[in-house]
Design an enzyme around this catalytic site. Structure first.
Site, PDB file in Angstrom:
ATOM      1  N   PRO A  43       0.807  -1.231   0.000  1.00  0.00           N
ATOM      2  CA  PRO A  43       0.000   0.000   0.000  1.00  0.00           C
ATOM      3  C   PRO A  43       0.834   1.272   0.000  1.00  0.00           C
ATOM      4  O   PRO A  43       0.860   2.007   0.987  1.00  0.00           O
ATOM      5  CB  PRO A  43      -0.820  -0.135   1.284  1.00  0.00           C
ATOM      6  CG  PRO A  43       0.032  -0.954   2.194  1.00  0.00           C
ATOM      7  CD  PRO A  43       0.854  -1.872   1.324  1.00  0.00           C
ATOM      8  N   CYS A  44       1.510   1.539  -1.121  1.00  0.00           N
ATOM      9  CA  CYS A  44       2.316   2.759  -1.187  1.00  0.00           C
ATOM     10  C   CYS A  44       1.426   3.998  -1.143  1.00  0.00           C
ATOM     11  O   CYS A  44       1.902   5.092  -0.859  1.00  0.00           O
ATOM     12  CB  CYS A  44       3.193   2.755  -2.438  1.00  0.00           C
ATOM     13  SG  CYS A  44       2.287   2.539  -3.958  1.00  0.00           S
TER      14      CYS A  44
END
Lengths: 272, 199
Positions: free
Chosen positions: A171-172
């Site tokens: 989950p950048c």
């Protein structure tokens, strides 16, 4: 009519008939072998909070999540990035699809293997750290840099997140700029980042407004603990007990200690 | 240097880059052997797939010298035959009846040539092939393996003997015996047909 058949003749007949029994391997055999060994990838469309995406995988794990508009574009990009062939499939295998859906829904217990071969140890450290950020929370780039023991590599962390081959799964989108603004996103730009964060129960505009007003940290005057604003502990604090701080130092001077869960002192803004 | 020697040299140099070439060069063979041993196309595809996966994993543990010396054709054949054997045993243990669908249920293998022939000729050739597949399946597995390697796959006797791990003389005898049995079946079928015609 029982004329004897010539045995020599029939031996040759048998052998000729046998040599005609070769078959051609089904078209699915080669892709199946190469994909299982991770020498090529399979890919299919997948529905996400920001619309249909392409996900690719092989025997080692998920290798990419991509916003390509069609298969040919995806295959070309995949080959350029990995050097591997990609084979179109009808759908994502059910187990993988379920795992991705559950992971996007915030269930961090579900394991998704990732194939991150060919990426640097630094990049992999950054992505592994991003995996620790819970759904509905964000952390600054500087926090990631400090947490992986490279506090000065803030810019490189941003670059590594931009190169994340498996956005959404890693989950950048949960890593934001240190000044509190939402920042860039590799999967189709900042608007998508806001959409995903909103789908995770976050209010990106409120967060930016708060940061613009100089509030980067949230404390509770009952516990005397200071958190990053989206930490699940900070969000539990009621309005009457919530105290805003510009910096961790300012919070410390007021007698607040950093939260041990979100660790606001990692890559903290120290200036008072 | 024959194709397999070149392949072995390439595999020794860079396994990941060369493995696709090995699959391309040998997939029809391994699938054919598995299909003639197991008859069911799905079982055959799985056995062939499994054989390549095992081959890759084995090669990954071999040093370059060992890979370069490898007799690729025979080595792959041994792997797929072993998988066919365990699959056959497992199926027998399950008590499942042998599946009768064959690849011949699919469109003919050479569509271009087939198109030039009259439909009845295509159907006749198809039926003839189907009869041979059935006869082959009736052979005891030991003879069937030897016959398939020598006459369907076209291995030489030394190659077939190496792949089967038996002395060349034994393999020759098994092929001979297998062909003899097939000839007997052919003669019986021919006699049957003749009797029907003159009945």
């Amino acid at each position: 009519m029982n004329q004897p058949l010539d045995p020599a003749g029939t031996d040759a007949t048998v052998e000729a008939a046998l040599s005609d029994l070769t078959a051609r391997a089904p078209a699915s055999l080669r892709p199946a072998v190469l994909v299982e060994l991770g020498l090529a990838d399979a890919y299919a469309r997948f529905d996400s909070p920001i619309g249909p995406l392409t996900v690719s995988w092989n025997g080692r794990g998920v290798s990419s999540v991509d916003a390509a508009e069609d298969g040919a574009t995806f295959e070309a990009r995949h080959r350029a990035l990995t050097g591997r062939e990609a084979f179109a499939m009808e759908t994502v295998p059910r187990r993988l699809a379920t795992a991705i859906t559950r992971r996007l829904g915030g269930d961090r217990r579900v394991r998704i293997d990732l194939d991150l071969r060919g990426h640097s140890p630094f990049e992999q450290d950054v992505w592994r750290k991003a995996l620790e950020i819970p759904r509905g929370e964000v952390r600054p780039y500087g926090w990631v840099a400090a947490e992986i023991g490279r506090p000065r590599a803030v810019r490189a962390v941003g670059t590594a997140l931009g190169h994340n081959p498996v956005p959404l799964i890693v989950p950048c989108h949960r890593v934001v700029r240190t000044d509190g603004t939402i920042g860039q996103y590799s999967l189709g730009g900042p608007d998508n980042k806001r959409t995903i964060l909103r789908s995770e129960g976050l209010d990106p505009d409120g967060l930016e407004a708060q940061a613009a007003a100089g509030i980067r940290y949230t404390g509770s005057d009952t516990t005397r603990i200071v958190c990053l604003p989206t930490c699940r502990h900070a969000r539990r604090v009621t309005d009457t007990h919530r105290v805003g701080f510009r910096s961790v130092r300012a919070a410390a001077e007021a007698g607040y200690r950093p939260c041990k869960i979100c660790r606001p002192d990692s890559g903290a803004v120290l200036a008072a | 240097m024959d194709t397999d020697d070149r392949l072995a040299a390439d595999l020794a140099r860079d396994l990941d880059r060369s493995f696709d070439a090995l699959v391309l060069a040998h997939q029809d063979r391994l699938y054919t052997i598995a299909l003639r041993m197991l008859r069911d196309p799905r079982d055959a595809e799985e056995a062939a797939q499994d054989a390549f996966v095992r081959a890759y994993r084995a090669l990954a543990t071999y040093d370059t010298e060992r890979i370069r010396e490898l007799q690729v054709r025979g080595w792959l054949t041994t792997i797929v035959l072993n998988l066919c054997r365990t699959r056959g045993v497992r199926r027998a243990a399950r008590g499942a009846p042998p599946v009768s669908i064959d690849d011949d249920a699919r469109p003919p293998i050479e569509p271009a040539a087939a198109a030039a022939q009259a439909p009845t000729e295509v159907a006749e050739r198809h039926a003839e092939r189907e009869r041979w597949v059935a006869r082959l399946a009736e052979l005891p597995p030991v003879y069937r393996a030897a016959v398939v390697l020598r006459h369907v796959d076209g291995l030489s006797y030394p190659e077939a003997a190496a792949a089967l791990g038996r002395p060349e003389g034994t393999v020759k005898a098994q092929v001979h015996r297998g062909i003899g049995l097939l000839r007997t079946m052919l003669e019986a079928d021919a006699r049957h047909e003749l009797e029907e015609m003159t009945a």
